[in-house]
Structure formats: structure tokens, C-alpha cells
Design a protein around this motif. Sequence first.
Motif, PDB file in Angstrom:
ATOM      1  N   ALA A   1      18.968  15.972  -8.736  1.00  0.00           N
ATOM      2  CA  ALA A   1      17.930  16.502  -9.621  1.00  0.00           C
ATOM      3  C   ALA A   1      16.695  16.798  -8.789  1.00  0.00           C
ATOM      4  O   ALA A   1      16.523  16.259  -7.695  1.00  0.00           O
ATOM      5  N   ILE A   2      15.857  17.675  -9.312  1.00  0.00           N
ATOM      6  CA  ILE A   2      14.534  17.897  -8.728  1.00  0.00           C
ATOM      7  C   ILE A   2      13.545  17.136  -9.590  1.00  0.00           C
ATOM      8  O   ILE A   2      13.474  17.331 -10.806  1.00  0.00           O
ATOM      9  N   CYS A   3      12.789  16.262  -8.953  1.00  0.00           N
ATOM     10  CA  CYS A   3      11.813  15.414  -9.637  1.00  0.00           C
ATOM     11  C   CYS A   3      10.425  16.006  -9.469  1.00  0.00           C
ATOM     12  O   CYS A   3      10.133  16.660  -8.463  1.00  0.00           O
TER      13      CYS A   3
ATOM     14  N   HIS B   1      13.987  17.787   7.049  1.00  0.00           N
ATOM     15  CA  HIS B   1      14.238  16.673   6.136  1.00  0.00           C
ATOM     16  C   HIS B   1      14.897  17.192   4.855  1.00  0.00           C
ATOM     17  O   HIS B   1      14.550  18.265   4.351  1.00  0.00           O
ATOM     18  N   THR B   2      15.846  16.447   4.338  1.00  0.00           N
ATOM     19  CA  THR B   2      16.517  16.780   3.082  1.00  0.00           C
ATOM     20  C   THR B   2      15.953  15.925   1.963  1.00  0.00           C
ATOM     21  O   THR B   2      15.952  14.690   2.051  1.00  0.00           O
ATOM     22  N   PHE B   3      15.457  16.577   0.916  1.00  0.00           N
ATOM     23  CA  PHE B   3      14.854  15.880  -0.220  1.00  0.00           C
ATOM     24  C   PHE B   3      15.944  15.390  -1.183  1.00  0.00           C
ATOM     25  O   PHE B   3      17.121  15.678  -1.025  1.00  0.00           O
ATOM     26  N   GLY B   4      15.496  14.694  -2.222  1.00  0.00           N
ATOM     27  CA  GLY B   4      16.389  14.325  -3.310  1.00  0.00           C
ATOM     28  C   GLY B   4      16.592  12.835  -3.444  1.00  0.00           C
ATOM     29  O   GLY B   4      17.395  12.250  -2.724  1.00  0.00           O
TER      30      GLY B   4
ATOM     31  N   ILE C   1      18.982  26.245  -4.757  1.00  0.00           N
ATOM     32  CA  ILE C   1      17.950  25.243  -5.009  1.00  0.00           C
ATOM     33  C   ILE C   1      16.546  25.736  -4.667  1.00  0.00           C
ATOM     34  O   ILE C   1      15.560  25.328  -5.286  1.00  0.00           O
ATOM     35  N   ALA C   2      16.423  26.646  -3.703  1.00  0.00           N
ATOM     36  CA  ALA C   2      15.095  27.179  -3.375  1.00  0.00           C
ATOM     37  C   ALA C   2      14.492  27.882  -4.586  1.00  0.00           C
ATOM     38  O   ALA C   2      13.301  27.721  -4.882  1.00  0.00           O
ATOM     39  N   GLU C   3      15.317  28.660  -5.295  1.00  0.00           N
ATOM     40  CA  GLU C   3      14.843  29.306  -6.510  1.00  0.00           C
ATOM     41  C   GLU C   3      14.496  28.266  -7.579  1.00  0.00           C
ATOM     42  O   GLU C   3      13.542  28.428  -8.343  1.00  0.00           O
ATOM     43  N   GLY C   4      15.274  27.176  -7.607  1.00  0.00           N
ATOM     44  CA  GLY C   4      14.990  26.102  -8.548  1.00  0.00           C
ATOM     45  C   GLY C   4      13.641  25.446  -8.290  1.00  0.00           C
ATOM     46  O   GLY C   4      12.886  25.170  -9.223  1.00  0.00           O
ATOM     47  N   TYR C   5      13.329  25.192  -7.023  1.00  0.00           N
ATOM     48  CA  TYR C   5      12.025  24.616  -6.688  1.00  0.00           C
ATOM     49  C   TYR C   5      10.896  25.562  -7.096  1.00  0.00           C
ATOM     50  O   TYR C   5       9.869  25.127  -7.643  1.00  0.00           O
ATOM     51  N   HIS C   6      11.063  26.833  -6.819  1.00  0.00           N
ATOM     52  CA  HIS C   6      10.022  27.802  -7.179  1.00  0.00           C
ATOM     53  C   HIS C   6       9.811  27.821  -8.687  1.00  0.00           C
ATOM     54  O   HIS C   6       8.664  27.796  -9.161  1.00  0.00           O
TER      55      HIS C   6
ATOM     56  N   ILE D   1      18.603  20.021 -13.130  1.00  0.00           N
ATOM     57  CA  ILE D   1      19.706  19.306 -12.498  1.00  0.00           C
ATOM     58  C   ILE D   1      20.327  20.200 -11.434  1.00  0.00           C
ATOM     59  O   ILE D   1      20.483  21.407 -11.636  1.00  0.00           O
ATOM     60  N   VAL D   2      20.659  19.630 -10.294  1.00  0.00           N
ATOM     61  CA  VAL D   2      21.307  20.368  -9.210  1.00  0.00           C
ATOM     62  C   VAL D   2      22.792  20.034  -9.220  1.00  0.00           C
ATOM     63  O   VAL D   2      23.187  18.869  -9.095  1.00  0.00           O
ATOM     64  N   VAL D   3      23.605  21.039  -9.413  1.00  0.00           N
ATOM     65  CA  VAL D   3      25.052  20.867  -9.454  1.00  0.00           C
ATOM     66  C   VAL D   3      25.597  21.095  -8.041  1.00  0.00           C
ATOM     67  O   VAL D   3      25.391  22.142  -7.442  1.00  0.00           O
ATOM     68  N   VAL D   4      26.273  20.075  -7.516  1.00  0.00           N
ATOM     69  CA  VAL D   4      26.759  20.121  -6.138  1.00  0.00           C
ATOM     70  C   VAL D   4      28.290  20.129  -6.169  1.00  0.00           C
ATOM     71  O   VAL D   4      28.914  19.305  -6.843  1.00  0.00           O
ATOM     72  N   ASP D   5      28.881  21.034  -5.440  1.00  0.00           N
ATOM     73  CA  ASP D   5      30.342  21.141  -5.363  1.00  0.00           C
ATOM     74  C   ASP D   5      30.723  21.123  -3.890  1.00  0.00           C
ATOM     75  O   ASP D   5      30.766  22.153  -3.221  1.00  0.00           O
ATOM     76  N   ALA D   6      30.952  19.921  -3.355  1.00  0.00           N
ATOM     77  CA  ALA D   6      31.234  19.782  -1.927  1.00  0.00           C
ATOM     78  C   ALA D   6      32.562  20.449  -1.583  1.00  0.00           C
ATOM     79  O   ALA D   6      33.521  20.381  -2.333  1.00  0.00           O
ATOM     80  N   HIS D   7      32.597  21.113  -0.422  1.00  0.00           N
ATOM     81  CA  HIS D   7      33.833  21.738   0.034  1.00  0.00           C
ATOM     82  C   HIS D   7      34.464  20.904   1.145  1.00  0.00           C
ATOM     83  O   HIS D   7      33.873  19.955   1.625  1.00  0.00           O
TER      84      HIS D   7
END
Length: 382
Positions: A36-38, A56-59, A358-363, A376-382
Amino acid sequence: MLAMTYRGPYKIRVEDKDIPAIEHPGDAIVRVQRAAICGSDLHLYHGLMPDTRVGHTFGHEFIGVVHEVGSSVQNLHVGDRVMVPFNIFCGSCYFCARGLYSNCHNVNPNATAVGGIYGYSHTCGGYDGGQAEFVRVPFADVGPVPIPDWLDDDDAVLLTDALPTGYFGAQLGDIVEGDTVIVFGAGAVGLFAARSAWLMGAARVIVVDHLQYRLDKARTFAHAETYNFVEYDDIVVEMKKATGYLGADVVIDAVGAEADGNMLMHVTSTKMKLQGGSPIALNWAIDSVRKGGTVSVIGAYGPMFSAVKFGDAMNKGLTINANQCPVKRQWPRLLEHLQQGYFKPSDIVTHRIPLAEIAEGYHMFSSKLDECIKPIVVVDAH
């Protein structure tokens, strides 16, 4: 793996990074399913948090599936679906032994107050966060727990910070049956604080904000009275009028150093209203509570160079309770509430964003576009 990475103020990218490795026998590697973005992530995004380093990776809000465990991990197994509290804590120091997990003494060499936090700069320990396909989870036997089968992903990810923090804000208010409670801030945490106040016996809940769509949600989700502070010359006067000129029994500051503005504003506090680095919301709380009342502070604050009305707080005989939420301590009671159907946390979710976007989500979240309250950030690991 793909991971959100910080490149400078207002600049983030999704880039390839190495999948994190086990660094200590007590570690686990979690394959992230939801993040999620808080609102507090926006402090990082705007470049307002000290020692936020490029790459750095946020979250700090995420859930996922255990991908790998260190040799000493006993409580988790590969394949477990887990929720991870935003606090990183050892579980055995002086503070952890007293349930003060957010103040752990052994996980952050860079601060004397807060413990470790995922994805929240080197000021909070330098741990990469969960806005990525994989994340390293230290002290894996202490923090994460398996998610109950009846709890869905969107509700579970809100249990990693936003819901427990709001609930904790109501707890810190020491609400008793019949109290009038004012909540400043109608973001996700403020909404959860307002909803939680009813669970603790409040007779009246008032929410104050300046964004009408968030106030609309406060009425429908938190069943609160609402005030838009931009419509009044002095919101404190309005709060006094609304409470028989005594003030509320409890006021919860769910705003903190509003994630807006720039460093000049932080240092000089020149921006009015709920500005970045300003104590405006806290001062409104001090002024709006009755004499002998309680102010609960769960909004995130950094260093401030402008005046908090501490003399007024002292002369009014106020109790001020504040801390970062010790998330895991809240889970047993919150899970009872959710299983009994008192409310559904994901009702406040407004957007579901793929990790790649996610960049668009932050904006969008930062600019208050499209009536965004909780992404909410939906992550689909490959």
C-alpha cells in the motif's frame, strides 16, 4: 525482481533489483502480494525525510507468501501467507518486553526514539520496503504472523499499519463511555481512528478535514459528523460551539506533519493550515479539547522549529499520549472485531494499482487526484 526505487524528490521508478538474500539465520524472504501507499510515504516522496537515499525501496504496509526462511526460523514455513507489521523489532529488548515494539532498542542504530521501519529511509534503519516483488523480513519469528483463511488480502494489508494505527489513536485517547471525540484528519488513519472511537464507547465523533471527498467517506464509513475547516474563519471556535463551549473530551491528531510543502516550509512553518512540518493540527487539538481532556497524537512528526502550545496544554491540565503504533499488539482484538463483522477495512480502499504503475499512483495520491483516499499496490511476482 521489480521494485519501486527512489531517485530524488518526486522521482520514483520501477527498476530491476536483486532479490534480497537471507542475511541472518532469523530472516525470511517474503514474496509480496499486496502493498500500500501510506500518507507518511509522501514525506519520503517529497524529499522531506532525512537520509532518504537514492535506490531505496519504500513500502511499510505489505503482505505476502513466505519464499525462504533462515536456518533458525521456527514459526514460519515456506508457503505461509503472512502479514508483516510495519515495525521491525527484536522481541526481547527492554521495550519489546513491555509491548513497545515501535520503540525497539536493537534494530535501528540511527535513532534513539523510533525502532526500525520497512522502507522508511536510513533514519529508520535503512531497511528496504515492500513496494517490490520480494522483501527481506528480519526477526521473522517475532513480527509476521500467518493470515487467517477468512481474511482477504486487501483487508490484511490494512492490518499492517493503517487500521492498527487508527485503532491505537483511539486507545491513546483513553475514551470512556459517553465521550465526545474529535479527529483531525480524514485520511485512512483518521477514518480508522474515528470508526474505532465508537468501539471504545464514544457518544459522538467529529471529523475535521479540508477535502470534501474524504469528509464524505468519514460520514459513510465512520458515521461521524464532519467539518471542512476551510469553510470557517476559525475551526477551533467552531469546535467549541459544537461542544457546548467546553471542548471535546478527546482529540486525536491523525494529521501530523502533513505530507505537503518543501523544506523551507518545514523550517520556517510559513505555509498555513495543515502544512508540512507545521504544528497547526496539534495546536488545534490542544485548543479544541476541554480542560483536563486528552490529546492523542498518531500523526507522523519530524523535527519542528515552530511553536507548539505547550504552555496552554500545561495550563489546561491536558494529558498528551503519543507514539508510533506497536502494530502486533493490536492484532488480536482487531481480528476479533473483523471476524465479528463490525466493519471491513478495505471499504476505504479507492484504488488498486499494479506495481509497474506505482509512480503514477504516487502522483495521484500526492496530488489528491481522482478522490484517492487509500491506494493498494497489487504485486504479481514473476
